[in-house]
Design a protein around this motif. Structure first.
Motif, PDB file in Angstrom:
ATOM      1  N   ILE A 120      -6.577  -3.931   1.318  1.00 51.40           N
ATOM      2  CA  ILE A 120      -5.842  -4.683  -0.221  1.00 51.40           C
ATOM      3  C   ILE A 120      -6.508  -5.845  -0.210  1.00 51.40           C
ATOM      4  N   THR A 121      -6.692  -6.382  -1.863  1.00 47.65           N
ATOM      5  CA  THR A 121      -7.066  -7.685  -2.317  1.00 47.65           C
ATOM      6  C   THR A 121      -6.652  -7.545  -3.343  1.00 47.65           C
ATOM      7  N   ILE A 122      -5.135  -8.711  -3.575  1.00 40.55           N
ATOM      8  CA  ILE A 122      -4.867  -9.073  -4.521  1.00 40.55           C
ATOM      9  C   ILE A 122      -4.955 -10.554  -4.832  1.00 40.55           C
ATOM     10  N   GLY A 123      -5.145 -10.169  -5.810  1.00 44.27           N
ATOM     11  CA  GLY A 123      -5.598 -12.229  -6.544  1.00 44.27           C
ATOM     12  C   GLY A 123      -4.442 -12.659  -7.909  1.00 44.27           C
ATOM     13  N   TYR A 124      -4.801 -13.301  -8.563  1.00 49.36           N
ATOM     14  CA  TYR A 124      -3.396 -13.523  -9.857  1.00 49.36           C
ATOM     15  C   TYR A 124      -4.711 -14.707 -10.263  1.00 49.36           C
ATOM     16  N   ASP A 125      -4.765 -14.441 -11.547  1.00 49.67           N
ATOM     17  CA  ASP A 125      -5.140 -15.267 -12.429  1.00 49.67           C
ATOM     18  C   ASP A 125      -4.222 -16.264 -13.234  1.00 49.67           C
ATOM     19  N   PRO A 126      -4.116 -17.458 -12.986  1.00 52.69           N
ATOM     20  CA  PRO A 126      -3.042 -18.036 -13.927  1.00 52.69           C
ATOM     21  C   PRO A 126      -2.821 -18.158 -15.347  1.00 52.69           C
ATOM     22  N   SER A 127      -5.007 -18.210 -15.361  1.00 51.06           N
ATOM     23  CA  SER A 127      -4.893 -18.312 -16.808  1.00 51.06           C
ATOM     24  C   SER A 127      -4.740 -17.551 -18.030  1.00 51.06           C
ATOM     25  N   ASP A 128      -4.308 -15.741 -17.408  1.00 52.18           N
ATOM     26  CA  ASP A 128      -4.077 -14.821 -18.784  1.00 52.18           C
ATOM     27  C   ASP A 128      -2.463 -14.722 -17.829  1.00 52.18           C
ATOM     28  N   GLY A 129      -2.412 -14.374 -16.505  1.00 52.82           N
ATOM     29  CA  GLY A 129      -0.985 -13.632 -15.757  1.00 52.82           C
ATOM     30  C   GLY A 129      -1.510 -13.164 -15.271  1.00 52.82           C
ATOM     31  N   ILE A 130      -1.934 -12.369 -15.472  1.00 52.48           N
ATOM     32  CA  ILE A 130      -2.750 -10.963 -14.865  1.00 52.48           C
ATOM     33  C   ILE A 130      -2.817 -10.983 -12.859  1.00 52.48           C
ATOM     34  N   ILE A 131      -1.548  -9.736 -12.970  1.00 52.34           N
ATOM     35  CA  ILE A 131      -2.222  -9.631 -10.893  1.00 52.34           C
ATOM     36  C   ILE A 131      -3.052  -8.598 -11.488  1.00 52.34           C
ATOM     37  N   ARG A 132      -4.378  -8.347 -10.122  1.00 52.58           N
ATOM     38  CA  ARG A 132      -5.363  -7.944 -10.011  1.00 52.58           C
ATOM     39  C   ARG A 132      -5.468  -6.832  -8.461  1.00 52.58           C
ATOM     40  N   MET A 133      -5.183  -5.717  -8.484  1.00 54.52           N
ATOM     41  CA  MET A 133      -5.591  -5.225  -7.064  1.00 54.52           C
ATOM     42  C   MET A 133      -6.261  -4.129  -6.351  1.00 54.52           C
ATOM     43  N   GLU A 134      -6.448  -4.124  -5.518  1.00 48.41           N
ATOM     44  CA  GLU A 134      -8.082  -2.885  -5.375  1.00 48.41           C
ATOM     45  C   GLU A 134      -7.395  -2.959  -3.744  1.00 48.41           C
ATOM     46  N   VAL A 135      -7.763  -1.375  -3.824  1.00 51.00           N
ATOM     47  CA  VAL A 135      -7.356  -0.955  -2.538  1.00 51.00           C
ATOM     48  C   VAL A 135      -8.488  -0.053  -1.952  1.00 51.00           C
ATOM     49  N   ALA A 136      -8.750  -0.369  -0.795  1.00 56.17           N
ATOM     50  CA  ALA A 136      -9.879   0.699  -0.339  1.00 56.17           C
ATOM     51  C   ALA A 136      -9.177   1.271   0.448  1.00 56.17           C
ATOM     52  N   ALA A 137      -9.401   3.103   0.868  1.00 53.75           N
ATOM     53  CA  ALA A 137      -9.310   3.555   1.601  1.00 53.75           C
ATOM     54  C   ALA A 137     -10.581   5.001   2.081  1.00 53.75           C
ATOM     55  N   PRO A 138     -10.552   5.357   3.165  1.00 54.45           N
ATOM     56  CA  PRO A 138     -11.710   6.815   3.888  1.00 54.45           C
ATOM     57  C   PRO A 138     -11.472   7.263   2.474  1.00 54.45           C
ATOM     58  N   ASP A 139      -9.850   8.064   1.668  1.00 52.25           N
ATOM     59  CA  ASP A 139      -9.889   8.793   1.467  1.00 52.25           C
ATOM     60  C   ASP A 139      -9.866   8.696  -0.683  1.00 52.25           C
ATOM     61  N   PRO A 140     -10.960   8.437  -1.762  1.00 53.56           N
ATOM     62  CA  PRO A 140     -10.453   8.248  -2.803  1.00 53.56           C
ATOM     63  C   PRO A 140      -8.367   8.605  -3.469  1.00 53.56           C
ATOM     64  N   GLN A 141      -7.569  10.148  -3.221  1.00 57.92           N
ATOM     65  CA  GLN A 141      -6.660   9.902  -3.210  1.00 57.92           C
ATOM     66  C   GLN A 141      -5.626   9.785  -2.713  1.00 57.92           C
ATOM     67  N   ILE A 142      -5.737   9.311  -1.454  1.00 53.19           N
ATOM     68  CA  ILE A 142      -5.268   7.660  -0.797  1.00 53.19           C
ATOM     69  C   ILE A 142      -5.073   6.980  -1.468  1.00 53.19           C
ATOM     70  N   SER A 143      -6.166   6.118  -1.405  1.00 50.20           N
ATOM     71  CA  SER A 143      -6.773   5.094  -2.428  1.00 50.20           C
ATOM     72  C   SER A 143      -5.299   4.785  -3.217  1.00 50.20           C
ATOM     73  N   VAL A 144      -5.269   5.333  -4.460  1.00 50.51           N
ATOM     74  CA  VAL A 144      -4.920   5.939  -5.440  1.00 50.51           C
ATOM     75  C   VAL A 144      -3.499   5.454  -5.381  1.00 50.51           C
ATOM     76  N   ALA A 145      -2.573   7.003  -3.791  1.00 42.78           N
ATOM     77  CA  ALA A 145      -1.549   6.721  -3.596  1.00 42.78           C
ATOM     78  C   ALA A 145      -1.252   5.517  -2.847  1.00 42.78           C
ATOM     79  N   ILE A 146      -1.882   4.976  -2.820  1.00 44.35           N
ATOM     80  CA  ILE A 146      -1.340   3.433  -2.067  1.00 44.35           C
ATOM     81  C   ILE A 146      -0.825   2.451  -3.051  1.00 44.35           C
ATOM     82  N   SER A 147      -1.872   2.334  -4.211  1.00 44.96           N
ATOM     83  CA  SER A 147      -1.982   1.361  -4.938  1.00 44.96           C
ATOM     84  C   SER A 147      -0.272   1.623  -6.229  1.00 44.96           C
TER      85      SER A 147
END
Length: 524
Positions: free
Chosen positions: A281-308
């Motif tokens: 799970i990679t989370i980054g905050y961009d203070p210039s535009d105030g947006i938090i971006r999150m990337e979740v990796a999992a062995p199955d794409p449906q599990i990745s979406v569920a965790i997100s």
């Protein structure tokens, strides 16, 4: 067929290969060394000239060897074979005379007979002029220097080849082989991971505050602290525990088909699961535009979406909790003041009602005014009766009946006046007098008015505080929803392999430079 002298360096090397005894080998080695070097008596120009002349005679290797032995027999210290010939000739001895050669042969016959069983003596033979084994032309000192330079260059080239081979071997062991292992893992062993990307931001309610805070309202700086707090929560163990409770995060990565490096052991601790959680799970905050971006990796794409989705819901709950605490802190004092104002007004109103009930009058002041008016009216009537009585008494013969009637009226009016005065005295004097009761009612009414104003002020303050609290409400807005990936995102095979190569090469270079510096320091 002609016999050609073999005076070149090639004949010396051939004589070295075909020397019969150990003594002959030593003499051949000494002769070759002396033949490739200029005479050591460099200070004597005449000796150098004679040695050069002897060198140009084209003497064979055997002749030079016999001359060296003859010089040693005569006690002459020769620096080379050519110097031995020169010294013998200066002494008057012909080194190549038959008698001298026979003497030398008698002394070495026994030694040669002993060596015949071991080696075969190869004397200079007659060769044809057109053969390919003819000796080379006579070499000048410049040519010999060029030959020596060529030998040195060949030796340097051989050393360079050895060093290059050693360098290639070290690079293979420390760089190429580890890189190959890493690349093999990424291309053949690593389990593909599917990543889902999402982006969300934290917004503030519409409406600006006062002073400097209003300038930042509606910008990313107004919610920077909340965004950082949300990012820290999503990367914390609290979020991992909630995922473990809701979805079983550890069980997802404990399946047997996941590669050993990315797979959790069945008895994995919370720290090991948290390390894997931070990698996936990679989370980054961009203070210039105030947006938090999150990337979740999992062995199955449906599990990745569920965790997100789960993490987004956790983030929304966290934001609501933070804003609720802020609203409660701001509204607490306003509510306390409003409730106190309500209680004080209710107490003042109860006191007023109690005083009104106690006096059984709605308006004690009117009673006092009425009594005072009646007293004034009786006093006026008494004055009028007294005037009438005085007028009757002024007659010489007053009418006694009228006089008595006037006096009786005055007495009756005075009695009524005394009653009213006593009643007025009862109303005006004493702790429970009507005047005091009226004053207390007036004070209670004034207190009730003041409490009404305080209650109204508290209500306005509470409404203002509620408005300010509502303006500080935070909303989590998801701008990019997670979508299942159709192709694996990780591992990035080529990029990771190149990165591993650069890493191993950098480590090898650092160690090599350190070793070189240490060797230089030790040698100095």
């Amino acid at each position: 067929m002609t016999t050609k002298p073999k005076a070149s360096i090639y004949n010396w090397r051939r004589n070295r290969r075909h020397a019969g005894t150990e003594e002959d080998r030593a003499d051949a080695i000494s002769r070759i060394r002396n033949a490739t070097q200029p005479p050591t008596a460099a200070n004597d120009s005449e000796s150098n000239t004679e040695i050069d002349a002897i060198n140009r005679e084209g003497l064979t290797g055997r002749q030079l060897r016999l001359a060296r032995r003859l010089a040693q027999k005569n006690g002459l210290e020769a620096t080379s074979d050519y110097d031995a010939v020169r010294l013998l000739r200066q002494k008057g001895i012909d080194p190549f005379h038959r008698a001298n050669l026979l003497g030398m042969t008698g002394e070495t016959a026994q030694t040669e007979d002993q060596a015949k069983d071991k080696v075969t003596i190869h004397l200079p033979q007659t060769v044809s002029e057109g053969g390919k084994t003819l000796p080379g032309p006579e070499m000048s000192p410049a040519q010999r220097r060029e030959l020596e330079i060529g030998e040195i260059q060949k030796d340097i080239a051989r050393r360079r080849r050895r060093k290059l081979l050693a360098l290639f071997a070290r690079l293979t062991v420390f760089v190429f082989l580890p890189t190959f292992i890493v690349g093999f893992y990424f291309y053949r062993v690593a389990t593909p991971m599917y990543a889902s990307d999402s982006a969300f931001s934290i917004l503030q309610a519409d409406g600006g505050g006062a002073a400097f805070g209003g300038l930042l309202a509606g910008t990313q700086f107004a919610t920077a602290q909340d965004s950082v707090a949300t990012q820290e929560f999503l990367e914390s163990k609290d979020a991992l525990l909630r995922l473990e409770r809701d979805m079983g995060f550890a069980e997802i990565f404990q399946q047997d088909w996941i590669d050993p490096i990315q797979r959790l052991s069945p008895d994995a601790t919370l720290e090991e699961a948290y390390k894997l959680f931070r990698r996936m799970i990679t989370i980054g905050y961009d203070p210039s535009d105030g947006i938090i971006r999150m990337e979740v990796a999992a062995p199955d794409p449906q599990i990745s979406v569920a965790i997100s989705d789960r993490l987004l819901s956790y983030a929304e709950e966290t934001i609501n909790g933070l804003t609720e605490l802020k609203r409660e802190d701001q509204m607490r004092d306003a509510l306390d003041g409003f409730e106190m104002a309500q209680k004080e007004r209710r107490r003042a109103q109860e006191d007023l009602i109690e005083l009104q009930i106690q006096g059984a009058l709605l308006d004690p002041q009117n009673v006092i005014v009425s009594l005072r008016g009646r007293i004034d009216a009786l006093e006026t009537q008494i004055q009028e009766k007294e005037l009438q009585l005085a007028a009757l008494l002024d007659n010489r013969r007053p009418n006694q009946a009228k006089v008595d009637g006037a006096r009786a009226d005055i007495a009756r009016l005075e009695a009524v006046l005394e009653e009213l005065n006593s009643e007025m005295l009862d109303v005006s004097a004493g702790e429970n007098s009507l005047a005091r009761l009226s004053l207390r009612i007036q004070m209670a009414q004034a207190d009730l008015v003041a409490r009404d104003m305080m209650l109204q002020t508290a209500m306005q303050q509470m409404e203002t505080t509620r408005t300010e609290a509502n303006r500080k409400v935070r909303y989590l807005t998801v701008s990019v929803r997670p979508v299942p990936s159709q192709e694996p995102t990780y591992p990035r095979k080529f990029e990771n392999t190149i990165l591993a190569f650069l890493l191993f090469a950098g480590i090898y270079l650092l160690i090599s430079l350190t070793a070189s510096v240490l060797r230089e320091q030790v040698s100095s």
